[in-house]
Design a protein around this motif. Structure first.
Motif, mmCIF file in Angstrom:
data_model
loop_
_atom_site.group_PDB
_atom_site.id
_atom_site.type_symbol
_atom_site.label_atom_id
_atom_site.label_comp_id
_atom_site.label_asym_id
_atom_site.label_seq_id
_atom_site.Cartn_x
_atom_site.Cartn_y
_atom_site.Cartn_z
ATOM 1 N N PHE A 25 6.839 43.334 -66.040
ATOM 2 C CA PHE A 25 6.721 43.887 -67.395
ATOM 3 C C PHE A 25 7.810 44.933 -67.628
ATOM 4 O O PHE A 25 8.455 44.952 -68.685
ATOM 5 N N THR A 29 10.645 44.608 -70.559
ATOM 6 C CA THR A 29 10.663 45.635 -71.602
ATOM 7 C C THR A 29 12.023 46.313 -71.651
ATOM 8 O O THR A 29 12.567 46.581 -72.728
ATOM 9 N N ARG A 30 12.580 46.593 -70.494
ATOM 10 C CA ARG A 30 13.912 47.192 -70.430
ATOM 11 C C ARG A 30 14.936 46.281 -71.108
ATOM 12 O O ARG A 30 15.787 46.747 -71.873
ATOM 13 N N LEU A 119 12.034 54.220 -73.786
ATOM 14 C CA LEU A 119 11.230 53.084 -73.340
ATOM 15 C C LEU A 119 11.877 52.413 -72.128
ATOM 16 O O LEU A 119 11.179 51.966 -71.211
ATOM 17 N N ALA A 123 10.165 51.851 -68.531
ATOM 18 C CA ALA A 123 10.149 50.522 -67.916
ATOM 19 C C ALA A 123 10.831 50.543 -66.550
ATOM 20 O O ALA A 123 10.342 49.944 -65.584
ATOM 21 N N VAL A 207 3.186 53.795 -75.381
ATOM 22 C CA VAL A 207 3.856 52.489 -75.392
ATOM 23 C C VAL A 207 3.491 51.725 -76.664
ATOM 24 O O VAL A 207 4.356 51.102 -77.301
ATOM 25 N N ALA A 211 6.117 50.553 -79.474
ATOM 26 C CA ALA A 211 6.250 49.134 -79.831
ATOM 27 C C ALA A 211 6.138 48.943 -81.338
ATOM 28 O O ALA A 211 6.870 48.138 -81.925
ATOM 29 N N ARG A 275 8.979 40.462 -80.487
ATOM 30 C CA ARG A 275 9.048 40.821 -79.070
ATOM 31 C C ARG A 275 8.410 42.171 -78.785
ATOM 32 O O ARG A 275 7.807 42.368 -77.732
ATOM 33 N N PHE A 276 8.523 43.138 -79.710
ATOM 34 C CA PHE A 276 7.905 44.433 -79.449
ATOM 35 C C PHE A 276 6.387 44.365 -79.610
ATOM 36 O O PHE A 276 5.658 45.093 -78.933
ATOM 37 N N ILE A 279 5.404 43.160 -76.351
ATOM 38 C CA ILE A 279 5.416 44.243 -75.360
ATOM 39 C C ILE A 279 4.109 45.025 -75.429
ATOM 40 O O ILE A 279 3.479 45.324 -74.406
ATOM 41 N N HIS A 283 1.348 45.124 -72.422
ATOM 42 C CA HIS A 283 0.974 46.403 -71.799
ATOM 43 C C HIS A 283 -0.530 46.627 -71.911
ATOM 44 O O HIS A 283 -1.168 47.130 -70.973
ATOM 45 N N LEU A 309 5.856 37.205 -73.076
ATOM 46 C CA LEU A 309 6.876 38.210 -73.379
ATOM 47 C C LEU A 309 8.245 37.748 -72.902
ATOM 48 O O LEU A 309 9.249 37.886 -73.607
#
Length: 325
Positions: A25, A29-30, A119, A123, A207, A211, A275-276, A279, A283, A309
């Motif tokens: 994850f 996320t990175r 973020l 990550a 988070v 997001a 995508r966010f 995320i 999470h 993801l």
């Protein structure tokens, strides 16, 4: 990538799988945050180019201001209590005879890029802590402290974007600070799992807020990228109408082909901006799997969310690279 993740997630005991899933994850996320910062940089550069081109096309008269003062002023004494910054050398544009105004500031996205970077730090901290297999207490303590610090940085970046006060989120960070203060001998494998899970649970509100904010920024980028494609469709439509009224078959065919092409390019822009949201969802699943009494089913759901993801981020990256060409 998806196949590798499934292989990774389905091997070993549930404890190992949770650590691996948390690390994956963090890596995904990175990637998403770095991609958005890259896009924001491209938009900023594009807007600066458009603005400067318009200055040239309108033959705008430019004049600098305060540059001589910058050269003449003596640097302030570092020992002095009154430290004054140097004046900036600025450019102005002529608006009327003898009247100049400062140019519009360059397009910047400092707050959003700062939040993305925060973020990324969180990550990266997850990746490092999840991968830390050392039995050295000092090394493990440093990994935990770095992750806790990144959570604080995430909170500060959110406050910059939203304008909220520091008191609003102080309570969220207290539990993290207490956890770090009570580390003791938490370098054994079982304790490492406990620390990682606590960190994920405590960081979740931040988070989720990040997001949501970064998802809104993605929506704005989508609108920015689609607008010129829409304008191209309108222009091609107008041209096709004009040619059809008085042109021959060859000219009509050429104009209509351009309209087909413009519509195809508009429809081809299908970057998935969720995508966010993915995320945040992934999470949240990690949090459920991290809570006491979590079942294998909950861990499996977290793994599935991470796989989703990965798919979202991979498609976004592919579309972005195609768009840049």
């Amino acid at each position: 990538m998806t196949g590798a993740m499934l292989l990774l997630a389905t091997s070993g005991c549930s404890t190992t799988r949770f650590t691996q899933t948390a690390g994956q994850f963090g890596a995904l996320t990175r990637s998403a945050a770095e991609q958005q910062n890259e896009r924001l940089g491209a938009v900023a550069a594009d807007e600066i180019e458009r603005y400067r081109q318009s200055l040239a096309e309108t033959k705008t008269e430019l004049r600098f201001r305060d540059c001589a003062r910058t050269l003449a002023d003596v640097p302030p004494d570092p020992e002095s209590a009154l430290v004054k910054p140097f004046p900036r050398c600025r450019l102005t544009e002529r608006v009327s005879q003898g009247e100049f105004r400062e140019l519009a500031p360059d397009v910047r996205f400092e707050n959003i890029t700062t939040l993305n970077s925060a973020l990324v730090d969180y990550a990266s901290g997850l990746v490092l802590l999840a991968a830390d297999a050392s039995e050295d207490q000092q090394t493990f303590t440093a990994s935990v402290s770095n992750l806790a610090s990144s959570i604080g940085g995430l909170d500060g970046a959110i406050r910059k974007v939203t304008g909220s006060s520091e008191e609003d989120s102080a309570a969220k960070l207290n539990a993290v600070g207490t956890l770090v203060a009570k580390l003791g001998n938490l370098y054994f494998a079982a304790r490492r799992q406990s620390v990682l899970k606590h960190m994920i649970i405590e960081a979740d509100p931040l988070v989720q807020r990040s997001a949501a904010i970064l998802g809104d920024a993605d929506s704005q980028l989508d609108l920015y990228d689609r607008l010129p494609l829409y304008e191209a469709v309108v222009k091609a439509q107008q041209n096709a109408d004009e040619v059809r009224a008085g042109g021959d078959v060859t000219a009509i065919r050429s104009a209509q082909d351009k309209l087909f092409t413009a519509v195809e390019r508009f429809n081809a822009y299908q970057i998935d901006r969720s995508r966010f949201a993915a995320i945040g969802a992934a999470h949240a699943k990690l949090v459920e799997a991290a809570k006491a009494g979590a079942t294998i089913k909950e861990l499996h759901e977290a793994i599935v969310a991470i796989v989703d993801l990965a798919s979202t981020i991979g498609e976004t990256k592919s579309a972005f690279e195609t768009e840049k060409q």
